[in-house]
Each structure stands twice: as structure tokens, then as C-alpha cells.
Design a protein around this motif. Structure first.
Motif, PDB file in Angstrom:
ATOM      1  N   UNK A   1     -12.721   7.106  12.681  1.00  0.00           N
ATOM      2  CA  UNK A   1     -11.811   7.532  11.609  1.00  0.00           C
ATOM      3  C   UNK A   1     -10.408   7.745  12.156  1.00  0.00           C
ATOM      4  N   UNK A   2     -10.294   8.358  13.321  1.00  0.00           N
ATOM      5  CA  UNK A   2      -8.985   8.585  13.933  1.00  0.00           C
ATOM      6  C   UNK A   2      -8.317   7.251  14.260  1.00  0.00           C
ATOM      7  N   UNK A   3      -9.076   6.331  14.839  1.00  0.00           N
ATOM      8  CA  UNK A   3      -8.519   5.011  15.165  1.00  0.00           C
ATOM      9  C   UNK A   3      -8.110   4.261  13.910  1.00  0.00           C
ATOM     10  N   UNK A   4      -8.930   4.381  12.840  1.00  0.00           N
ATOM     11  CA  UNK A   4      -8.597   3.705  11.592  1.00  0.00           C
ATOM     12  C   UNK A   4      -7.309   4.276  10.998  1.00  0.00           C
ATOM     13  N   UNK A   5      -7.153   5.598  11.004  1.00  0.00           N
ATOM     14  CA  UNK A   5      -5.912   6.220  10.507  1.00  0.00           C
ATOM     15  C   UNK A   5      -4.720   5.759  11.330  1.00  0.00           C
ATOM     16  N   UNK A   6      -4.893   5.689  12.631  1.00  0.00           N
ATOM     17  CA  UNK A   6      -3.814   5.242  13.517  1.00  0.00           C
ATOM     18  C   UNK A   6      -3.432   3.798  13.200  1.00  0.00           C
ATOM     19  N   UNK A   7      -4.437   2.957  12.959  1.00  0.00           N
ATOM     20  CA  UNK A   7      -4.190   1.562  12.620  1.00  0.00           C
ATOM     21  C   UNK A   7      -3.449   1.434  11.288  1.00  0.00           C
ATOM     22  N   UNK A   8      -3.890   2.178  10.288  1.00  0.00           N
ATOM     23  CA  UNK A   8      -3.290   2.112   8.956  1.00  0.00           C
ATOM     24  C   UNK A   8      -1.856   2.620   8.968  1.00  0.00           C
ATOM     25  N   UNK A   9      -1.562   3.621   9.764  1.00  0.00           N
ATOM     26  CA  UNK A   9      -0.240   4.228   9.751  1.00  0.00           C
ATOM     27  C   UNK A   9       0.762   3.493  10.634  1.00  0.00           C
ATOM     28  N   UNK A  10       0.330   2.440  11.318  1.00  0.00           N
ATOM     29  CA  UNK A  10       1.266   1.643  12.110  1.00  0.00           C
ATOM     30  C   UNK A  10       2.301   1.013  11.194  1.00  0.00           C
ATOM     31  N   UNK A  11       3.505   0.850  11.693  1.00  0.00           N
ATOM     32  CA  UNK A  11       4.593   0.323  10.885  1.00  0.00           C
ATOM     33  C   UNK A  11       4.338  -1.079  10.376  1.00  0.00           C
ATOM     34  N   UNK A  12       3.791  -1.959  11.221  1.00  0.00           N
ATOM     35  CA  UNK A  12       3.628  -3.340  10.784  1.00  0.00           C
ATOM     36  C   UNK A  12       2.564  -3.479   9.699  1.00  0.00           C
ATOM     37  N   UNK A  13       1.563  -2.606   9.684  1.00  0.00           N
ATOM     38  CA  UNK A  13       0.557  -2.657   8.627  1.00  0.00           C
ATOM     39  C   UNK A  13       1.177  -2.224   7.302  1.00  0.00           C
ATOM     40  N   UNK A  14       2.010  -1.196   7.361  1.00  0.00           N
ATOM     41  CA  UNK A  14       2.685  -0.732   6.145  1.00  0.00           C
ATOM     42  C   UNK A  14       3.668  -1.807   5.649  1.00  0.00           C
ATOM     43  N   UNK A  15       4.377  -2.449   6.570  1.00  0.00           N
ATOM     44  CA  UNK A  15       5.297  -3.516   6.185  1.00  0.00           C
ATOM     45  C   UNK A  15       4.542  -4.661   5.516  1.00  0.00           C
ATOM     46  N   UNK A  16       3.376  -4.990   6.067  1.00  0.00           N
ATOM     47  CA  UNK A  16       2.572  -6.053   5.492  1.00  0.00           C
ATOM     48  C   UNK A  16       2.107  -5.674   4.087  1.00  0.00           C
ATOM     49  N   UNK A  17       1.704  -4.423   3.898  1.00  0.00           N
ATOM     50  CA  UNK A  17       1.269  -3.974   2.574  1.00  0.00           C
ATOM     51  C   UNK A  17       2.407  -4.070   1.567  1.00  0.00           C
ATOM     52  N   UNK A  18       3.593  -3.651   1.970  1.00  0.00           N
ATOM     53  CA  UNK A  18       4.754  -3.753   1.081  1.00  0.00           C
ATOM     54  C   UNK A  18       5.044  -5.214   0.773  1.00  0.00           C
ATOM     55  N   UNK A  19       4.938  -6.081   1.777  1.00  0.00           N
ATOM     56  CA  UNK A  19       5.170  -7.506   1.571  1.00  0.00           C
ATOM     57  C   UNK A  19       4.185  -8.109   0.584  1.00  0.00           C
ATOM     58  N   UNK A  20       2.929  -7.702   0.659  1.00  0.00           N
ATOM     59  CA  UNK A  20       1.922  -8.222  -0.266  1.00  0.00           C
ATOM     60  C   UNK A  20       2.233  -7.767  -1.695  1.00  0.00           C
TER      61      UNK A  20
END
Length: 142
Positions: free
Chosen positions: A8-27
Motif C-alpha cells: 500500500x505504501x509503495x502504491x501510494x508512492x507510485x500514484x503520487x509521483x509527478x509523472x503519473x499525475x501528469x499522465x492522468x491529467x493528459x488522459x
């Protein structure tokens, strides 16, 4: 239980990374952009093309059999989807071209700034500040 918390901690860390958020905004923006292009094609381009060609693509279909329950092949919708794709690809291509031109202009300005700020040491050929009176690399008096 510790393994589950680590996941769960690793998943939260992965989700909160900047590039994942940028990708979500792009989608999300891409989905909205697709709706705009679809509307442009369906509501503006297809009727205009219908004036010249006399055909509205969205109504093109072929019945694959007889009777009211016969399957219908709506190839006009496919043509509309292809046009949507081509328009989207063209707009994205033009945006990337524009962004590349802007980046080139900024990188050329950065190169010009570094050229005027530095000079080469005549003894060790290292790049040094323009105002330097002694080379920091070989300690030669300039």
C-alpha cells in the motif's frame, strides 16, 4: 500484514509521483479534446462535406440481410471515426511542431548566453568564466 502495508505504501508512492499525475491529467484533457474533435467532425465538417459530395457519412450503412432484425453495417460511422483520428493527429502534430520551435528558440538563447559568459583557457583549454584572471583548473595567470 507487514507485506500488505508495504504494498500500500509503495502504491501510494507510485500514484503520487509527478509523472503519473501528469499522465492522468493528459488522459483527461485528451478525452475532452477528443469530444471537441468529434463534435467538429460530426457537427461542422460532415455537413459541409455533404454539401459538396451530397453524402452525410454518418448515415451510410448496409443491411446484412432482410427483415427488421437484420444486422446493419454502419460504415459511415467508421469513416467519421477515421476523420476524427486524422484531425486529432494533425492537431497534435501541429502542437508538437509549435512546442519544438519554441524549445529551439529558448535553447538557442541559452547557448548564446553561455557563449558570452565563458571563455577557453589558452593553456589547459578548459571552459572558464569570462571575468576570470586565473584559470581554476590549471591556475595559469590569464
Amino acid at each position: 500484514m507487514a507485506k500488505k502495508k508495504g504494498f500500500i505504501v509503495e502504491f501510494k508512492k507510485f500514484i503520487m509521483r509527478g509523472n503519473v499525475m501528469d499522465m492522468a491529467v493528459g488522459v483527461i484533457v485528451g478525452g475532452a479534446f477528443t469530444a471537441i474533435v468529434t463534435s467538429l467532425n460530426k457537427d461542422i465538417l460532415t455537413p459541409v462535406l455533404g454539401i459538396f459530395g451530397g453524402i452525410d457519412f454518418s448515415n451510410l450503412k448496409v443491411a446484412l440481410g432482410t427483415g427488421e432484425n437484420a444486422p446493419v453495417l454502419c460504415y459511415g460511422n467508421f469513416i467519421t471515426a477515421v476523420i476524427n483520428f486524422l484531425i486529432t493527429a494533425l492537431v497534435i502534430f501541429m502542437l508538437i511542431q509549435l512546442i519544438n520551435k519554441i524549445n529551439d528558440k529558448f535553447s538557442k538563447k541559452d547557448e548564446e548566453v553561455t557563449k558570452t559568459v565563458t571563455k577557453t583557457c589558452p593553456y589547459c583549454k578548459s571552459e572558464i568564466a569570462m571575468e576570470a584572471t586565473r584559470c581554476p583548473h590549471c591556475t595559469s595567470q590569464l
